[in-house]
Design an enzyme around this catalytic site. Structure first.
Site, short mmCIF file in Angstrom:
data_model
loop_
_atom_site.label_atom_id
_atom_site.label_comp_id
_atom_site.label_asym_id
_atom_site.label_seq_id
_atom_site.Cartn_x
_atom_site.Cartn_y
_atom_site.Cartn_z
CE1 TYR A 1 -4.86 -1.17 -4.70
CE2 TYR A 1 -4.92 -3.56 -4.78
CZ TYR A 1 -4.90 -2.39 -4.05
OH TYR A 1 -4.90 -2.45 -2.68
CB SER B 1 -0.94 0.02 1.20
OG SER B 1 -2.03 -0.82 0.95
O1 DON Z 1 -4.87 -4.77 -1.80
C1 DON Z 1 -4.34 -5.25 -0.80
O2 DON Z 1 -4.99 -5.75 0.11
C2 DON Z 1 -2.83 -5.19 -0.69
N1 DON Z 1 -2.21 -5.31 -1.97
C3 DON Z 1 -2.38 -3.91 -0.10
C4 DON Z 1 -2.95 -3.65 1.27
C5 DON Z 1 -2.04 -2.88 2.14
O3 DON Z 1 -0.84 -2.85 1.99
C6 DON Z 1 -2.68 -2.28 3.30
N2 DON Z 1 -1.66 -1.89 4.23
N3 DON Z 1 -1.41 -1.80 5.29
#
Ligand code: DON
Length: 307
Positions: free
Chosen positions: A191, A63
């Site tokens: 994404y 994220s």
């Molecule tokens: O979409 C997702 O769930 C992950 N690729 C990214 C989520 C994320 O990193 C949230 N962070 N703390």
């Protein structure tokens, strides 16, 4: 400020808690990462690097890519971004669906998954017309980090795409409200590629230094954002960058920050430096457990924060 001495003290102090928490396992490829890693890096506005531990080891930025995606979309589109995504903390987990229905497909902020999907859609529209949707964000990050070989891990991207049922639900839901212009699969794939970008703490600390320098990359003098826009992105990091733990994080650390489930957290001290810490085991909100304690120690020992 003797940052090297402070980082060494922080590293020694957090050693007993490295590995506390859980490595993200809902993306199967991420579950393979050892929880024993810990690294931290600071890059100041002169380009001086301070580091300790696994600060040069590349990891999945997850994220943290949402910060660079928003910066690029805001740079390209300005305030029109806010017609499609809000600027309020969500107070719910980063992958929650509940607010989306009540708020008619407009995500609370760009740092939760739904918001980042909208930002990815904005970037996709912009770059698909120019034939560069695949690599646009990576090229932007390479420039910020001053490192031309940054890329994404195909196995992580595919692992996430295969298991991204919640993100697919959000994307379809937003499409039904008219808040996604491109094909849902194209947006999800872009994404997942963004989340699978690999960088080290040193790369990431360098890549966020422009925000500590009011929007200007210190070494190239390129203005990525004007001063006011850099302030706004930093404000969003403080209020929304660590999800439903953002209030507690601001209380303990006192810096604008953005975390990822790969265990990285970037932060910045305005006018001073970019910072990144990495330790893969997470607390319940999805932020690195040892990483947030290390940042708390860093601001306590240095006496520096935004307050
Ligand atoms: O979409 C997702 O769930 C992950 N690729 C990214 C989520 C994320 O990193 C949230 N962070 N703390």
């Amino acid at each position: 400020m003797d940052y090297q001495r402070i980082l060494d003290r922080v590293h020694a102090a957090v050693k007993p808690i490295i590995g506390t928490g859980n490595v993200a396992s809902y993306i199967p490829e991420l579950a393979k990462v050892s929880p024993a890693h810990f690294g931290i890096a600071i890059v100041d506005l002169e380009g001086q690097v301070y580091r300790t531990g696994d600060a040069e080891v590349p990891f999945s930025i997850q994220s943290i890519s949402k910060l660079f995606g928003l910066t690029l979309a805001f740079h390209l589109e300005g305030d029109s971004v806010w017609t499609r995504v809000g600027r309020e903390p969500s107070g719910t987990p980063f992958n929650s669906l509940v607010q989306l229905e009540q708020e008619r497909g407009r995500p609370r902020n760009p740092f939760i998954n739904a918001g980042a999907l909208v930002v990815t859609d904005i970037l996709f529209t912009h770059y698909a017309a120019r034939g560069g949707a695949e690599n646009a964000l990576i090229k932007f990050i390479r420039k910020l980090a001053d490192r031309p070989d940054i890329g994404f891990d195909r196995a992580v991207a595919e692992s996430e795409r295969r298991t991204s049922h919640r993100n697919a639900a959000m994307a379809n839901f937003m499409k039904s409200f008219g808040n996604l212009n491109n094909d849902v699969n194209d947006v999800l794939e872009a994404y997942c590629r963004h989340c699978a970008i690999e960088m080290s703490c040193v790369d990431l600390a360098r890549a966020v230094t422009f925000l500590a320098n009011h929007g200007v990359v210190p070494w190239s003098r390129e203005e990525v954002l004007d001063k006011s826009s850099a302030k706004r992105i930093s404000a969003l990091m403080l209020t929304c960058g660590t999800y439903d733990a953002a209030g507690d994080f601001a209380y303990r650390v006192g810096l604008p920050a953005k975390s990822g489930v790969g265990g990285g957290i970037v932060a910045l001290m305005p006018g001073e430096c970019g910072i990144c810490v990495w330790s893969p085991a997470l607390e319940a909100s999805g932020n690195s457990y040892a990483g947030s304690i290390a940042l708390e120690m860093l601001t306590s020992l240095s006496g520096r924060s935004i307050f």
